[in-house]
Design an enzyme around this catalytic site. Structure first.
Site, PDB file in Angstrom:
ATOM      1  N   ASN A   1       0.828  -1.213   0.000  1.00  0.00           N
ATOM      2  CA  ASN A   1       0.000   0.000   0.000  1.00  0.00           C
ATOM      3  C   ASN A   1       0.859   1.258   0.000  1.00  0.00           C
ATOM      4  O   ASN A   1       0.555   2.235  -0.686  1.00  0.00           O
ATOM      5  CB  ASN A   1      -0.955  -0.011   1.196  1.00  0.00           C
ATOM      6  CG  ASN A   1      -2.198  -0.826   0.918  1.00  0.00           C
ATOM      7  OD1 ASN A   1      -3.037  -0.438   0.114  1.00  0.00           O
ATOM      8  ND2 ASN A   1      -2.297  -1.994   1.545  1.00  0.00           N
TER       9      ASN A   1
ATOM     10  N   ARG B   1       3.822   0.074  25.600  1.00  0.00           N
ATOM     11  CA  ARG B   1       3.211   0.812  24.492  1.00  0.00           C
ATOM     12  C   ARG B   1       3.436   2.314  24.608  1.00  0.00           C
ATOM     13  O   ARG B   1       3.642   3.000  23.612  1.00  0.00           O
ATOM     14  CB  ARG B   1       1.706   0.544  24.451  1.00  0.00           C
ATOM     15  CG  ARG B   1       1.364  -0.843  23.971  1.00  0.00           C
ATOM     16  CD  ARG B   1      -0.125  -0.953  23.620  1.00  0.00           C
ATOM     17  NE  ARG B   1      -0.499  -2.353  23.464  1.00  0.00           N
ATOM     18  CZ  ARG B   1      -0.256  -3.084  22.372  1.00  0.00           C
ATOM     19  NH1 ARG B   1       0.346  -2.536  21.335  1.00  0.00           N
ATOM     20  NH2 ARG B   1      -0.611  -4.340  22.312  1.00  0.00           N
TER      21      ARG B   1
ATOM     22  N   ARG C   1       0.438  -2.256  14.864  1.00  0.00           N
ATOM     23  CA  ARG C   1       0.566  -1.996  16.300  1.00  0.00           C
ATOM     24  C   ARG C   1      -0.706  -1.318  16.798  1.00  0.00           C
ATOM     25  O   ARG C   1      -1.280  -0.480  16.100  1.00  0.00           O
ATOM     26  CB  ARG C   1       1.753  -1.059  16.598  1.00  0.00           C
ATOM     27  CG  ARG C   1       3.095  -1.586  16.208  1.00  0.00           C
ATOM     28  CD  ARG C   1       3.505  -2.813  16.975  1.00  0.00           C
ATOM     29  NE  ARG C   1       3.545  -2.601  18.417  1.00  0.00           N
ATOM     30  CZ  ARG C   1       3.652  -3.607  19.292  1.00  0.00           C
ATOM     31  NH1 ARG C   1       3.691  -4.862  18.883  1.00  0.00           N
ATOM     32  NH2 ARG C   1       3.697  -3.345  20.586  1.00  0.00           N
TER      33      ARG C   1
ATOM     34  N   ASN D   1      -5.977   5.122   8.256  1.00  0.00           N
ATOM     35  CA  ASN D   1      -5.600   3.703   8.237  1.00  0.00           C
ATOM     36  C   ASN D   1      -6.385   2.999   7.139  1.00  0.00           C
ATOM     37  O   ASN D   1      -7.468   3.426   6.760  1.00  0.00           O
ATOM     38  CB  ASN D   1      -5.935   3.065   9.597  1.00  0.00           C
ATOM     39  CG  ASN D   1      -5.519   1.611   9.663  1.00  0.00           C
ATOM     40  OD1 ASN D   1      -4.411   1.243   9.239  1.00  0.00           O
ATOM     41  ND2 ASN D   1      -6.395   0.758  10.168  1.00  0.00           N
TER      42      ASN D   1
ATOM     43  N   HIS E   1      -7.994  -0.766   6.232  1.00  0.00           N
ATOM     44  CA  HIS E   1      -8.343  -2.039   6.877  1.00  0.00           C
ATOM     45  C   HIS E   1      -9.034  -2.936   5.845  1.00  0.00           C
ATOM     46  O   HIS E   1      -9.974  -2.485   5.172  1.00  0.00           O
ATOM     47  CB  HIS E   1      -9.263  -1.778   8.071  1.00  0.00           C
ATOM     48  CG  HIS E   1      -9.629  -3.034   8.786  1.00  0.00           C
ATOM     49  ND1 HIS E   1      -8.752  -3.687   9.627  1.00  0.00           N
ATOM     50  CD2 HIS E   1     -10.752  -3.789   8.756  1.00  0.00           C
ATOM     51  CE1 HIS E   1      -9.333  -4.785  10.092  1.00  0.00           C
ATOM     52  NE2 HIS E   1     -10.537  -4.867   9.581  1.00  0.00           N
TER      53      HIS E   1
ATOM     54  N   ASP F   1      -9.763  -0.046  14.635  1.00  0.00           N
ATOM     55  CA  ASP F   1     -10.461  -0.122  13.342  1.00  0.00           C
ATOM     56  C   ASP F   1     -11.860   0.498  13.419  1.00  0.00           C
ATOM     57  O   ASP F   1     -12.757   0.106  12.656  1.00  0.00           O
ATOM     58  CB  ASP F   1     -10.563  -1.587  12.853  1.00  0.00           C
ATOM     59  CG  ASP F   1      -9.192  -2.223  12.681  1.00  0.00           C
ATOM     60  OD1 ASP F   1      -8.256  -1.523  12.263  1.00  0.00           O
ATOM     61  OD2 ASP F   1      -9.050  -3.424  12.992  1.00  0.00           O
TER      62      ASP F   1
HETATM   63  C1  GRF Z   1      -3.248  -4.730   3.870  1.00  0.00           C
HETATM   64  O1  GRF Z   1      -4.190  -5.712   3.543  1.00  0.00           O
HETATM   65  C2  GRF Z   1      -3.855  -3.670   4.743  1.00  0.00           C
HETATM   66  O2  GRF Z   1      -5.190  -3.413   4.445  1.00  0.00           O
HETATM   67  C3  GRF Z   1      -3.745  -4.292   6.105  1.00  0.00           C
HETATM   68  O3  GRF Z   1      -2.513  -4.976   6.106  1.00  0.00           O
HETATM   69  C4  GRF Z   1      -2.145  -5.290   4.773  1.00  0.00           C
HETATM   70  C5  GRF Z   1      -0.836  -4.645   4.528  1.00  0.00           C
HETATM   71  O4  GRF Z   1      -0.314  -4.937   3.266  1.00  0.00           O
HETATM   72  N1  GRF Z   1      -3.890  -3.289   7.128  1.00  0.00           N
HETATM   73  P1  GRF Z   1       0.914  -4.101   2.704  1.00  0.00           P
HETATM   74  O5  GRF Z   1       2.011  -4.146   3.751  1.00  0.00           O
HETATM   75  O6  GRF Z   1       0.445  -2.708   2.429  1.00  0.00           O
HETATM   76  O7  GRF Z   1       1.325  -4.824   1.458  1.00  0.00           O
END
Ligand code: GRF
Length: 213
Positions: free
Chosen positions: A14, A61, A87, A103, A105, A141
């Site tokens: 991502n 944490r 985390r 974020n 998800h 989330d």
């Molecule tokens: C993705 O599926 C994201 O939605 C989730 O963890 C995964 C991370 O993939 N939170 P990458 O490290 O971005 O390839």
């Protein structure tokens, strides 16, 4: 030019989709909590500053989050992008970045918060699955939803085939949301994500299954 800091823990696909989108933004740094995160290699190859704040080096944490915030704030980013950052964050950290931390998800929230989202969607017999980008709040989330993309669950799907179909949409959705934010079209107001009128609503576009699905 506005700047973003991207946090990763692993593969970083991502992160890569955001970098490759060529957005009018400065990627100030990529920070990982894991020294071996594969995504760090790519970021370095792109000449982007990288840093590791290894959670194992901290007593708890709170201490970890303080160190992480210090590393992020050196770059004074306009936006903090969590991209597979695995985390759980403390309330103080989340509050510090309120309205400027997002974020991604891999489920259609509020369904399937937490881990193993694709297997759980299969086990539940879901006919659609998808991805959500949201502002980060104190609830895991659970922050205000910004955008979602849905994909069909197809007969014979496995966790990995479904994950791959969703990931393709992640890579379309996340750069788009980052663009909205840096263009000033997206903000957090009264606990909801507010998108300006001229921003194309993503859901209506991305809910359509891709041609090869
Ligand atoms: C993705 O599926 C994201 O939605 C989730 O963890 C995964 C991370 O993939 N939170 P990458 O490290 O971005 O390839």
């Amino acid at each position: 030019m506005k700047s973003v800091v991207i946090l990763i823990s692993g593969r970083g696909s991502n992160m890569r989709s955001i970098i490759e989108a060529g957005l009018p933004v400065r990627i100030a740094a990529v920070i990982s909590n894991r020294p071996d995160a594969a995504g760090l290699v790519y970021a370095r190859e792109q000449g982007i500053a990288t840093a590791v704040v290894d959670h194992k080096q901290y007593a708890g944490r709170e201490a970890f989050d303080l160190a992480l915030a210090a590393e992020i704030d050196r770059h004074a980013p306009d936006l903090v992008v969590l991209a597979g950052f695995m985390r759980i964050l403390t309330p103080g950290f989340v509050e510090h970045y309120s309205g400027r931390m997002i974020n991604i998800h891999p489920s259609l929230l509020p369904a399937f918060t937490g881990l193993h989202t694709h297997q759980r969607a299969l086990d539940a017999g879901c006919r659609v699955a998808g991805v959500t980008v949201h502002f980060v709040s104190g609830e895991l989330d659970g922050g205000p939803i910004i955008a979602q993309a849905a994909v069909p669950v197809l007969p014979g799907d496995t966790e990995s085939s479904l994950a791959a179909r969703v990931l393709e949409q992640e890579h379309r959705l996340y750069p788009q949301v980052v663009r909205w934010f840096i263009e000033g079209r997206l903000s957090l107001r009264d606990g909801r994500a507010e998108l300006s009128a001229e921003a194309t609503p993503v859901t209506s576009v991305l809910c359509v299954p891709s041609a090869d699905a």
